[in-house]
Design an enzyme around this catalytic site. Sequence first.
Site, PDB file in Angstrom:
ATOM      1  N   LYS A 174     -10.436  12.168   7.028  1.00  0.00           N
ATOM      2  CA  LYS A 174      -9.900  12.502   8.363  1.00  0.00           C
ATOM      3  C   LYS A 174      -8.391  12.271   8.301  1.00  0.00           C
ATOM      4  O   LYS A 174      -7.907  11.158   8.415  1.00  0.00           O
ATOM      5  CB  LYS A 174     -10.551  11.604   9.429  1.00  0.00           C
ATOM      6  N   GLU A 249      -4.260  -0.560   4.657  1.00  0.00           N
ATOM      7  CA  GLU A 249      -2.830  -0.553   4.325  1.00  0.00           C
ATOM      8  C   GLU A 249      -2.098  -0.372   5.637  1.00  0.00           C
ATOM      9  O   GLU A 249      -2.215   0.670   6.273  1.00  0.00           O
ATOM     10  CB  GLU A 249      -2.488   0.609   3.384  1.00  0.00           C
ATOM     11  N   CYS A 283       6.003   3.000   5.321  1.00  0.00           N
ATOM     12  CA  CYS A 283       5.595   1.606   5.519  1.00  0.00           C
ATOM     13  C   CYS A 283       6.392   0.702   4.603  1.00  0.00           C
ATOM     14  O   CYS A 283       6.486  -0.495   4.827  1.00  0.00           O
ATOM     15  CB  CYS A 283       4.100   1.439   5.332  1.00  0.00           C
ATOM     16  N   GLU A 384       7.728  -3.722  13.221  1.00  0.00           N
ATOM     17  CA  GLU A 384       7.917  -2.460  12.513  1.00  0.00           C
ATOM     18  C   GLU A 384       8.322  -1.374  13.519  1.00  0.00           C
ATOM     19  O   GLU A 384       7.635  -1.169  14.521  1.00  0.00           O
ATOM     20  CB  GLU A 384       6.620  -2.050  11.809  1.00  0.00           C
TER      21      GLU A 384
END
Length: 493
Positions: A174, A249, A283, A384
């Site tokens: 997906k 992750e 990331c 982040e």
Amino acid sequence: MEIFKNFIDGEWVDSLGKDVFENINPADTREPLGAFPRSRAEDVEAAVSAATKAYTRWRLVPPPKRGEILWRAAELLRARKEELAREMTREMGKVLEEARGDVQEAMDMAFYMAGEGRRLFGQTTTSELPNKFCMSVRAPLGTCGLITPWNFPMAIPAWKMMPALICGNTMVLKPAEDAPLSAWHLVKILEEAGVPRGVVNLVHGFGEEAGAPLVRAEGVKAVSFTGSVPVGREVAQACAGSFKRLCLEMGGKNVIVVMDDARLDLAVEGAVWGAFGTTGQRCTASSRIVVHKAVYREFSERLVERAQRLKLGNGLDPTVQVGPLINEAQLRTVARYVEMGRAEGAQLLCGGHRVSDGEKAHGWFFAPTVFGDCQPSMRIAQEEIFGPVVTLIPCDDFDQAMEIANHVVYGLSSAIYTRDVNKAFRALRDMETGICYVNAPTIGAETHLPFGGTKQSGNGHREASTAALDFYSEWKSIYIDYSDRLQRAQIDT
Ligand code: UN1
């Protein structure tokens, strides 16, 4: 507009509900790239059951044969690299050079895992008993649910699919709704390369509607998810009930430490690439730079000067260095963090605003932004942001730099610029991240080394390299007794 489909049990099909969503160019929102099926639980169910059926045969295909299919896929990626890269730039905005890198990374993973088909090494070892043979082999898991982000729309699906395939698993992918086309191309290539029917299934759609049912599906034995911490937490909770194997992750707040003995030109160059490459939407992006006070002023002036000169625009233009953000929501998030940084008392040294002159009015562009004099505890230095925003934090010495570097909830990637080999090795020992660099920025991991992070960047697993094989297979320990009598371990000593 071109209509794209799901791939279930070897057939290209619409979603059962016939709903679609549009894939839009973030550099020019007037340009749609196609309509994709907006799938729901019923589509996921069909895909999982196809994968589960296909597993009974695929697990018995010799790994070198599986490897040949991956090799062909890698060759097709190589042959179509340019065309795939252009489509990627159009669908998610990264500049063409980087889009080529993304396709290259998928190709690297395919070649690498193809070779693993003739390794997949286990151990042979001794036995404590005579006339007994011991070994361990890797066994596949079954159907895997793979959920991937938009920022590496071909590389990350490949990171998950290639090792899963070589180990003998089947799968349902997906991909992110913001970049479904690159995943579609990858699946198409795997089909062309000869992956048997049902082994690879592709279901497009949104997280809650298609991702969540995939994670919960009973037939799914392992889930691999790359995305945000809050969603990762939900995925983990959904997997906990049935103890599904799970690889997460998630985010990063990656640091570059610049010591007073660093080559400053190199450090500035690295910071520009680490912070603003992929518009900061990695990331692994370098979003904090801890700079020794002796070189702080010079470093910040040179960084700002470079950041201001970066050319923004449509990534298909070879002179453009920074593409758009992925969508309007991300633009708003970045703008909100800039406001927050100002309110927290950080010094806005450049950028901090949307860019919408000329053609850029039709895209989600944000000026490369540098905040100076940041405190390590500020939210802009802790959370982040996933955009072109970097925070500069002055430090007094090496020890303080390490303390600041580790003072975040994330632990993906870190870097140090220094010419002192002792400092470099101490940093490599002390920085609490899964990936560390010396004299290079925090981005740019290669496919044959473990990829992943500590703390809230992950859940202890690693992708890529042989570490990925550890996730996509299970150890089976085998004991063969050829003594022709009952031998009892630990007892018949
Ligand atoms: C990511 O941002 O999710 O190390 C992956 C890097 C790339 C992969 C980034 N090879 O920056």
